[in-house]
Design an enzyme around this catalytic site. Structure first.
Site, short mmCIF file in Angstrom:
data_model
loop_
_atom_site.label_atom_id
_atom_site.label_comp_id
_atom_site.label_asym_id
_atom_site.label_seq_id
_atom_site.Cartn_x
_atom_site.Cartn_y
_atom_site.Cartn_z
N SER A 212 10.89 -4.57 -3.29
CA SER A 212 10.51 -3.22 -2.88
C SER A 212 11.27 -2.17 -3.69
CB SER A 212 10.85 -3.04 -1.40
OG SER A 212 10.90 -1.68 -1.04
N TYR B 26 15.94 -2.95 5.26
CA TYR B 26 14.80 -3.47 4.50
C TYR B 26 15.17 -3.53 3.01
CZ TYR B 26 10.05 -3.43 2.49
OH TYR B 26 8.91 -3.71 1.78
#
Lengths: 241, 254
Positions: free
Chosen positions: B144, B157
């Site tokens: 990501s 995350y």
């Protein structure tokens, strides 16, 4: 005053860094689960002041830093030295049992988060620096060390997020990448990739002299404009971006 | 079917929705047999969509935090299609798009992120490596932008997605002699999670359009999935240990 957080055991790199920082004139406290001190409150044989700290939670880290502050004055920097000795053991990923995965990856990451959260509670008052020492193998990969590389890259990403969040409070968060040999006690088993590229400098930087000097500089005002960065102190081996 | 994955067998975790579903559809369109791994019934919906387009898919209900579930998904691939050529670990915690500043990350959320993204990758690696090794296969981990740049809103995350990059680089070195490629892909794509983020922060959508040189957020099936199809195909057999950024030029710092 700089607090160095590590394992504290005889083969842990944190004391070497702390000793090096003290030689440079920095007041230092070593925080570790195993402080190596003969009695509570007494200095170690190498003269280091210690506080017990297992990095089990943010509260525990914050309490340890409060004790360090009582012993040696206001804290302006916290350095997390190792992911824990267990994280640095070599082995193929497919041979790793689930319990080992938890010990080598998830436990060190919980400690890292606790260290960041607990340290921030102190540093946000007057600003300061957080540093994480990690192995260059996380930047370039190394066979047999996938769990350790995962931990270190998670630490780098977490450091960037913290740097963005805490920058307005004048808290900087950076990483220092060093040869994995300086962070592990595996002896003959080098965590670095064999063969290439060669060391650019004549000698590999050591913890007590070379890395300590960089750390001592990184926590000064001179570096107040640098945050979220990874500084490689590896003698010019990888020269990664 | 025509495409770069004719006859290959691809397992996609988190295949029930979002990018995972797009990857399943694209891989099937490219000729692959797809194992749709998902903990919920939405995996059945993805499978139905694949077969409706003439593709081949098998749904295996999978909680990637459970080693036996992942092993069953790999076994399902072998039993149904004879082999396994590629794994795409795309599954993430359901908390992935829930904003939580770093100071507020609690044990439960942290554990969930670690379990799904990171332990899930470990389970996938361990279960699939013997099959991938036999076929010169591919192991692809979805990372990501939060891992590359950090994220104030999504630090947990970002941390686990960063961990996947470390895992991929070292596994690429470790598994290279076995003929397995290991890479990461960092997408910027319009997903249900991003839709949620837009609802929570309406300023995000115009800001993203502004900071992406190509002027738009990627479409999972048209912009992201074709790159994944390429990475799983023969044309990418000399690419390993890399993070491929597919984000319209948003991040140019590698």
């Amino acid at each position: 005053m700089i607090v160095v957080l590590g394992e504290g055991a005889a083969d842990d790199p944190a004391p070497a860094l702390a000793v090096g920082l003290r030689r440079l004139g920095e007041p230092v406290v070593l925080g570790a689960p195993d402080t190596g001190a003969p009695d509570t409150g007494a200095p170690r044989a190498d003269g280091l002041i210690t506080v017990p700290c297992a990095m089990a939670s943010a509260d525990e880290v914050a309490q340890a830093l409060a004790r360090a502050q009582e012993a040696a004055g206001p804290i302006h920097a916290v350095v997390l030295v190792s992911a824990g000795a267990v994280a640095t053991v070599k082995g193929e990923l497919t041979a790793l049992e689930a319990a080992e995965w938890s010990e080598r990856v998830e436990k060190p990451l919980r400690r890292t988060l606790a260290c960041l959260q607990g340290s921030h509670r102190h540093l946000r008052v007057h600003g300061g620096s957080l540093l994480i020492l990690l192995p260059t193998l996380s930047l370039v990969g190394s066979a047999g060390f996938a769990p350790w590389a995962a931990v270190a890259e998670a630490q780098r990403a977490l450091a960037k997020s913290a740097a963005r969040a805490w920058g307005p409070e004048r808290v900087t968060v950076n990483c220092v990448a060093v040869s994995g040999e300086l962070l592990t006690s595996n002896g003959a088993i080098s965590p670095d990739r064999p063969g290439l590229p060669p060391l650019s400098l004549a000698t590999r930087p050591d913890m007590e002299t070379d890395v300590a000097a960089v750390v001592a500089s990184l926590v000064t005002r001179a570096w107040a404009g640098v945050t979220g960065a990874t500084v490689a102190v590896d003698g010019g081996v990888w020269m990664t971006p | 079917m025509t495409g770069g994955l004719d006859g290959r067998v691809v397992l996609v975790t988190g295949g029930g929705a979002g990018i995972g579903r797009a990857l399943c559809l694209a891989c099937a369109d490219a000729g692959a047999h797809v194992v749709v791994s998902s903990p919920g019934d939405n995996g059945l919906d993805t499978t139905a969509l694949v077969t409706a387009r003439g593709g081949s898919a098998l749904f295996v209900r999978t909680d990637v935090t459970v080693a036996a579930d992942v092993e069953a998904a790999v076994d399902g691939a072998v039993q149904s299609f004879g082999c396994l050529d590629a794994v795409v670990h795309n599954a993430t915690s359901r908390l992935s798009s829930v904003a939580e500043p770093i100071d507020d990350i609690g044990d439960d959320a942290w554990s969930d992120h670690l379990a799904v993204s990171l332990r899930g990758a470990y389970h996938c690696a361990r279960a699939a490596q013997p099959q991938l090794r036999a076929r010169g296969g591919s192991f692809l981990l979805m990372t990501s932008p939060a891992a590359l740049e950090g994220s104030v809103a999504l630090p947990a995350y970002g941390a686990v997605k960063g961990a996947l990059r470390g895992l991929a680089k070292s596994l690429a070195v470790e598994w290279g002699p076995l003929g397995i490629t290991v890479n990461c892909l960092s997408p910027l794509a319009q997903t249900p999670a991003l839709d949620n983020a837009y609802r929570e922060n309406p300023a995000l959508e115009p800001r993203l359009r502004q900071v992406v040189p190509l002027g738009r957020v990627g479409d999972p099936e048209r912009d992201i999935a074709p790159v994944v199809v390429f990475l799983l195909g023969a044309g990418a057999r000399y690419i390993t240990g890399q993070t491929i950024v597919v984000d319209g030029g948003r991040f140019t710092g590698l």
